[in-house]
Design a protein around this motif. Structure first.
Motif, mmCIF file in Angstrom:
data_model
loop_
_atom_site.group_PDB
_atom_site.id
_atom_site.type_symbol
_atom_site.label_atom_id
_atom_site.label_comp_id
_atom_site.label_asym_id
_atom_site.label_seq_id
_atom_site.Cartn_x
_atom_site.Cartn_y
_atom_site.Cartn_z
ATOM 1 N N ASP A 64 11.865 7.700 10.204
ATOM 2 C CA ASP A 64 11.823 8.688 9.132
ATOM 3 C C ASP A 64 10.641 9.636 9.332
ATOM 4 O O ASP A 64 10.217 10.325 8.406
ATOM 5 C CB ASP A 64 11.772 8.023 7.754
ATOM 6 C CG ASP A 64 10.516 7.203 7.552
ATOM 7 O OD1 ASP A 64 9.778 6.968 8.532
ATOM 8 O OD2 ASP A 64 10.260 6.786 6.400
ATOM 9 N N GLY A 194 20.670 2.397 -4.239
ATOM 10 C CA GLY A 194 19.367 2.857 -3.799
ATOM 11 C C GLY A 194 19.449 4.242 -3.189
ATOM 12 O O GLY A 194 20.517 4.680 -2.738
ATOM 13 N N SER A 195 18.312 4.945 -3.163
ATOM 14 C CA SER A 195 18.288 6.302 -2.607
ATOM 15 C C SER A 195 17.012 6.555 -1.823
ATOM 16 O O SER A 195 16.524 7.678 -1.762
ATOM 17 C CB SER A 195 18.413 7.336 -3.739
ATOM 18 O OG SER A 195 17.362 7.168 -4.698
ATOM 19 N N GLY A 196 16.463 5.493 -1.214
ATOM 20 C CA GLY A 196 15.281 5.640 -0.382
ATOM 21 C C GLY A 196 15.644 5.960 1.054
ATOM 22 O O GLY A 196 16.794 6.305 1.373
ATOM 23 N N ALA A 197 14.667 5.819 1.940
ATOM 24 C CA ALA A 197 14.861 6.182 3.342
ATOM 25 C C ALA A 197 15.993 5.394 3.987
ATOM 26 O O ALA A 197 16.753 5.935 4.806
ATOM 27 C CB ALA A 197 13.557 5.963 4.108
ATOM 28 N N GLN A 217 22.174 5.653 -7.587
ATOM 29 C CA GLN A 217 20.737 5.718 -7.807
ATOM 30 C C GLN A 217 20.416 5.764 -9.289
ATOM 31 O O GLN A 217 21.170 6.310 -10.086
ATOM 32 C CB GLN A 217 20.148 6.948 -7.118
ATOM 33 C CG GLN A 217 20.699 8.270 -7.644
ATOM 34 C CD GLN A 217 20.093 9.495 -6.976
ATOM 35 O OE1 GLN A 217 19.365 9.402 -5.993
ATOM 36 N NE2 GLN A 217 20.388 10.668 -7.513
ATOM 37 N N THR A 221 15.606 11.242 -5.574
ATOM 38 C CA THR A 221 14.516 11.163 -4.611
ATOM 39 C C THR A 221 14.397 12.503 -3.893
ATOM 40 O O THR A 221 15.399 13.181 -3.665
ATOM 41 C CB THR A 221 14.813 10.055 -3.572
ATOM 42 O OG1 THR A 221 14.962 8.805 -4.236
ATOM 43 C CG2 THR A 221 13.699 9.945 -2.544
ATOM 44 N N GLN A 302 5.987 9.994 -4.157
ATOM 45 C CA GLN A 302 6.653 8.970 -3.353
ATOM 46 C C GLN A 302 6.919 9.567 -1.978
ATOM 47 O O GLN A 302 6.904 10.793 -1.796
ATOM 48 C CB GLN A 302 7.966 8.529 -4.002
ATOM 49 C CG GLN A 302 7.808 7.880 -5.360
ATOM 50 C CD GLN A 302 9.114 7.314 -5.893
ATOM 51 O OE1 GLN A 302 10.020 6.993 -5.139
ATOM 52 N NE2 GLN A 302 9.202 7.187 -7.199
ATOM 53 N N ARG A 303 7.139 8.707 -0.991
ATOM 54 C CA ARG A 303 7.375 9.188 0.369
ATOM 55 C C ARG A 303 8.655 10.021 0.419
ATOM 56 O O ARG A 303 9.668 9.648 -0.184
ATOM 57 C CB ARG A 303 7.470 8.015 1.338
ATOM 58 C CG ARG A 303 7.479 8.428 2.807
ATOM 59 C CD ARG A 303 7.414 7.220 3.704
ATOM 60 N NE ARG A 303 7.588 7.580 5.103
ATOM 61 C CZ ARG A 303 6.597 7.791 5.956
ATOM 62 N NH1 ARG A 303 5.353 7.667 5.546
ATOM 63 N NH2 ARG A 303 6.833 8.119 7.209
ATOM 64 N N CYS A 305 12.038 11.574 1.791
ATOM 65 C CA CYS A 305 13.117 11.061 2.633
ATOM 66 C C CYS A 305 13.611 12.148 3.585
ATOM 67 O O CYS A 305 13.658 13.331 3.234
ATOM 68 C CB CYS A 305 14.277 10.562 1.771
ATOM 69 S SG CYS A 305 13.915 9.020 0.922
ATOM 70 N N GLY A 354 15.034 -2.001 -1.359
ATOM 71 C CA GLY A 354 13.635 -1.941 -0.990
ATOM 72 C C GLY A 354 13.067 -3.212 -0.397
ATOM 73 O O GLY A 354 13.753 -4.223 -0.188
ATOM 74 N N ALA A 447 6.077 4.691 -5.411
ATOM 75 C CA ALA A 447 7.324 4.067 -4.979
ATOM 76 C C ALA A 447 7.495 2.699 -5.624
ATOM 77 O O ALA A 447 6.516 2.014 -5.930
ATOM 78 C CB ALA A 447 7.332 3.930 -3.452
#
Length: 502
Positions: A64, A194-197, A217, A221, A302-303, A305, A354, A447
């Motif tokens: 990422d 989920g909708s993270g990396a 989600q 994000t 937050q990080r 994506c 996560g 996060a």
């Protein structure tokens, strides 16, 4: 190796490195480069090199961040892409270890359970469990120094919320951290929670074979698209020699990330506007961007994506993927019931929910028989722990490539070992003393995996050298002009044979 060391139980090496991922392979290279007289052994719990890039095998797994800052500065990335797939990263690490002879120092299938420091001999005794064809066995290792390249999360226990009724679901339930190779999702309806990396890289890969993929989600994000192939990078690599091109591209990409991050943090309204408008341009007219792609927080709280070549947006536009922003009420035999009353039909549920933070791979650390908690100790210069002798800990950035700091950490530790060898020291540790130190989170992210376990990592102070920063430029300056003896305690055991020769 001293004669006394050879007479005590356990295989001995001057340095034990835990983990054969990016951090561990990089540490082995830097330590050997600066201290070729020292022996080292790498202990790896898995059966091959890679760490994170060997553990995660879900479809679409990739970096990422750009591969040029994720790769090592001394080993050029030779493939054309700017963002690399997981299998290619694993191959790069394996080739690097083989090229520099690091692979011959690795003990695979070796899980570290505990590490005990003995002040009378200035040595670590490391207890491991080795997996073999006839079951598990215990093996001891001894060393002067310990380097923990164990990452920041629990390899065995990912985070999965308790979903009411999940046991009633008639299809497959999988977590990306343990993706089954036998899973066939062709022509099936897949819901990714989920909708993270992980979700952002997984969904486009699933959408190529699945009937339909839904990203479920609770809240949006921030996402930014990046090209797999960067024309400027290709030009630089065409006109410059390989090693020089790699260095130039690496610095160029690192500075781009640093400046972009600084811009978004200093001007969050502009950042929100820019991201929103680029997302609108990538999706069909009338798409509810403000419902599904407009977070409540500011960029880089937050990080961010990474969407590769706009692939997620393309699958949404083509109807192969859908984003649903809602909460789960319960799971039934055929899918997920949302609090809005909508039912998401599913054959496969993927819980991309996560990680769980974990310090030092969960290894039990003791000093002279007394267990210590790494989470009770302050971090010194982002790689040593307060009052813990001869042990380094590697942790990456939250806002840039992991390797940028991992390589800095490896070089700093190698420099410390060389300094100790030159002065005949056999132990060293950072010490705060009587000074009071305010505490701040080691990771300044909002996060979920950080908020769920705010005290899972060692502590950060608010002033140097105890301040864990996420600023590559300032860290690089600090490391360039580092004063090794600052806030450090050095010493030696009486026996002359234990002195490390320079």
């Amino acid at each position: 190796m001293s004669s006394e060391a050879s007479q005590q139980p356990g295989e001995y090496a001057d340095v034990l490195i835990i983990g054969a991922g990016i951090s561990g392979i990089g540490a082995a290279y830097r330590i050997n480069e600066k201290n070729p007289q020292l022996t080292y052994t790498v202990l790896e719990r898995r059966s091959q090199i890679g760490g994170t890039w060997d553990l995660f095998r879900y479809p679409g797994i990739r970096s990422d961040s750009d591969i040029f800052t994720l790769s090592y500065p001394y080993e050029p990335w030779t493939r054309p892409e700017n963002v690399a797939e997981g299998a290619d990263i694993r191959a790069y690490l394996t080739d690097t270890a083989r090229k520099y002879g690091i692979d011959s120092h690795i003990r695979f299938d070796t899980r570290v359970v505990s590490a005990d420091w003995d002040s009378a001999t200035d040595t670590w005794t490391v207890r491991t469990v080795v997996a073999g064809p006839d079951g598990e066995s215990e093996k001891l290792y001894r060393s002067r120094f310990l380097f923990c390249g164990t990452g920041y999360y629990n390899y065995d226990d990912p985070y999965t919320p308790a979903f009411t009724g999940i046991e009633e679901f008639g299809g497959d339930v999988v977590h990306p951290q343990f993706w089954p190779e036998s899973l066939d999702y062709t022509g099936k309806r897949v819901v990714v929670i989920g909708s993270g990396a992980t979700a952002i890289s997984l969904i486009p890969a699933l959408a190529q074979r699945a009937e339909r993929v839904t990203m479920l989600q609770r809240s949006p994000t921030y996402m930014m698209s990046m090209s797999r192939f960067d024309p400027m990078v290709q030009f630089i690599r065409k006109v410059l020699p390989q090693r020089l091109a790699h260095a130039v591209v690496r610095v160029r990409n690192a500075m781009f990330h640093v400046l972009t991050y600084a811009l978004f943090r200093k001007a969050p309204r502009f950042g929100r506007w820019l991201i929103r408008n680029r997302t609108i341009a990538a999706l069909p007219p009338g798409y509810e961007v403000d419902v599904h792609f407009k977070p409540r927080y500011n960029p880089w709280d937050q990080r961010m994506c990474l969407v590769l070549d706009g692939d997620l947006y393309e699958h949404i536009s083509a109807g192969r993927a859908e984003v649903v922003t809602d909460h789960i009420d319960h799971v039934d035999a055929s899918g997920i019931v949302l609090t809005s009353g909508r039912h998401l039909d599913a054959d496969v549920i993927v819980t991309a929910t996560g990680l769980q933070l974990q310090a030092l791979g969960g290894i039990r650390i003791a000093i002279d028989g007394d267990e210590i908690k790494p989470t009770d100790r302050f971090v010194y210069k982002e790689y040593l722990l307060e009052d813990v002798p001869n042990m380094a800990w590697c942790i990456g950035y939250t806002n840039a490539s992991w390797t940028l700091r991992a390589d800095m950490t490896a070089r700093a530790f190698a420099k410390l070992l060389a300094f100790m060898g030159e002065h005949g020291y056999t132990h060293a540790y950072p010490h705060i003393g009587a000074a009071t130190m305010e505490e701040k989170p080691a990771w300044d992210l909002a996060a979920g995996y950080v908020q769920r376990a705010p005290h899972a990592l060692p502590r950060s102070g608010t002033r140097r050298p105890w301040h864990v920063r996420h600023n590559y430029v300032l860290d690089a300056i600090d490391h360039r002009f580092d004063r090794i003896e600052e806030a450090m305690v050095f010493g030696r055991v009486p026996a002359p044979e234990r002195v490390i020769s320079a």
